[in-house]
Design a protein around this motif. Structure first.
Motif: not given
Length: 479
Positions: A36-51
């Motif tokens: 999930i962390s890899f996908i987040r960095q590679s494919n998900v907009t960086p504006i989405l940040k966890p709480l």
């Protein structure tokens, strides 16, 4: 110096115990946390940040409970940002959706399908006065965006006012309404939008211990000499002056207000402020638009709609979030006369009022009534507010407790004598420790120092006691 964030949760004895439940979650079978962390960095907009500093990986929910990928259970006191109104995966909604999908999943409103009409009628029946015409959409931003267009078409005016510290959405146009710097980009703003002083009786220049319609009041001394709120009069005086300076005489398009500010930190206005603002709006030939995205559907307890607590009937009401219990559904409700303004050209929403959305909307209304969730919001919410106010007296880190029903804000400070907002690091520790003990709450306010408590309205008194115990325990980590 001890790093309190790394201190084991068992460093303090007798941790609060989660209330019992008979529900058993299924095993998690999805991607690993590392994947999930890899996908987040590679494919998900960086504006989405966890709480949280260590992202919480959730995979299942049931009513007021959420479960992470390891099966740990959490009490959800944030409700997906004030969105899950009747409970995660409520069985009545699940059954209704399955049945509807087996009949018809999607057609647009170009065709007649029963659910759109059934739901529009049911929703209109919940509205007071002449608010009987419904336009269904997908989100709060869409609803407020349409309300802007509707107001300008109907009045023929362009100028629109909103309160500082408000949040009305993140589309390009609603960014003009929203008045929190965190949500503004450095781009040319849309024209015709103005913000006016926020009547905040805790942080503003005026306020006292009798200003709010809430079981919990500020600790400021009240200088009122009668039943009339002096702070309210002062803020209305400022509003009148701002009308004179920013709006051409008698040519207002609309005034937007949340019944209680949500993202801005559950800020409540002085009693009668909204009623007086409504009168001024009418004097300037504008529409009063009530944003019920967070305060609607019984959440404030005493009333089904937040604006009812202010003693007004708006010209336009926008709603989303709790309307669909987490499904993309929103609405603009207005009068027949005002709605006619939109017929000057074509206007269409592909997904608005689709069979699934309307089915869910109907089920939500049924559940709120059948399970008496508005009444539960009043009962459990008043208890929570009362006990949190007592907690404020026991710690220097709570500056203010406010809200109605299950729309609650707890503003945290460095010291309740000087009211400086608590340092971000300390607030982060508090949130992390609440999470570690099984409690999920939100963050809001201009300085991100307000604990936002806006849970599914099905929570119990036992859940409230657990919340209070965890919060008090988590405060010890920042001493």
């Amino acid at each position: 110096m001890v790093n309190m964030l790394r201190l084991p949760i068992r460093a303090f004895s007798s941790l609060p115990q989660l209330p019992k439940t008979s529900f058993e979650p299924g095993p998690y079978q999805g991607p690993t946390a590392e994947e999930i962390s890899f996908i987040r960095q590679s494919n998900v907009t960086p504006i989405l940040k966890p709480l949280y500093q260590k992202p919480l990986m959730l995979h299942q929910g049931h009513m007021q409970w959420l479960y992470d990928n390891k099966g740990k259970r959490y009490l959800d006191m944030f409700g997906g940002i004030c969105t899950v109104s009747v409970g995660h995966c409520h069985p009545k909604i699940t059954e209704a959706v399955i049945n509807q999908f087996n009949k018809l999943g999607h057609v647009s409103s170009l065709y007649h399908h029963p659910k759109l009409f059934e739901y529009s009628k049911r929703l209109a029946e919940k509205m007071p006065g002449d608010l009987k015409v419904v336009y269904l959409l997908n989100s709060g931003s869409e609803a407020n965006d349409l309300a802007i267009l509707l107001a300008r078409l109907y009045t023929g005016h362009t100028e629109i006012l909103s309160l500082k510290n408000c949040y009305h959405g993140m589309s390009y146009q609603t960014m003009g309404l929203t008045s929190v710097g965190h949500y503004k980009y450095s781009v040319a703003p849309p024209t015709g939008f103005h913000t006016v002083m926020n009547p905040d009786v805790f942080r503003g220049p005026w306020g006292g211990s009798k200003c709010r319609d809430s079981p919990s009041q500020t600790s400021r001394e009240c200088s009122c000499e009668s039943e009339e709120c002096k702070a309210g009069h002062e803020y209305i005086s400022v509003l009148k002056n701002e009308f004179r300076s920013v709006v051409p005489a008698g040519k207002l398009a609309a005034f937007f207000a949340e019944s209680i500010q949500g993202v801005g930190g559950t800020v409540q206005f002085p009693e009668n402020y909204i009623k007086e603002a409504y009168r001024i709006v009418k004097e300037n030939n504008g529409l009063f638009i009530s944003d019920e995205v967070q305060t609607g559907f019984g959440r404030t307890g005493e009333h089904f709609w937040g604006f009812e607590g202010h003693g007004i009937i708006p010209d336009v009401v926008t709603m989303a979030k709790g309307i669909g219990n987490g499904f993309p559904l929103a609405a603009v409700v207005t009068t027949k006369e005002i709605s006619e303004a939109l017929t000057k050209a074509a206007h269409f929403n592909t997904f608005g009022g689709g069979p699934i959305a309307s089915t869910i909307g109907l089920a939500v209304l049924d559940i709120i009534e059948e399970e008496k969730l508005q009444e539960n919001s009043l009962s459990v919410g008043t208890y929570l507010l009362t006990e949190l106010a007592k907690m404020k007296e026991r710690t220097p880190y709570i500056g203010d407790v406010r809200g109605k029903g299950l729309m609650i804000g707890v503003e945290m400070v460095e010291n309740n004598k000087n009211l400086t907002s608590i340092a971000p690091g300390k607030f982060s520790i508090f949130l992390e420790k609440c999470k570690d003990m099984g409690l999920l709450v939100g963050a809001g306010g201009y300085d991100k120092n307000v604990v936002r408590i806006k849970p599914p309205m099905c929570i119990t008194r036992e859940d409230a006691d657990f919340t209070l115990s965890v919060m008090e325990k988590a405060l010890k980590y920042i001493d």
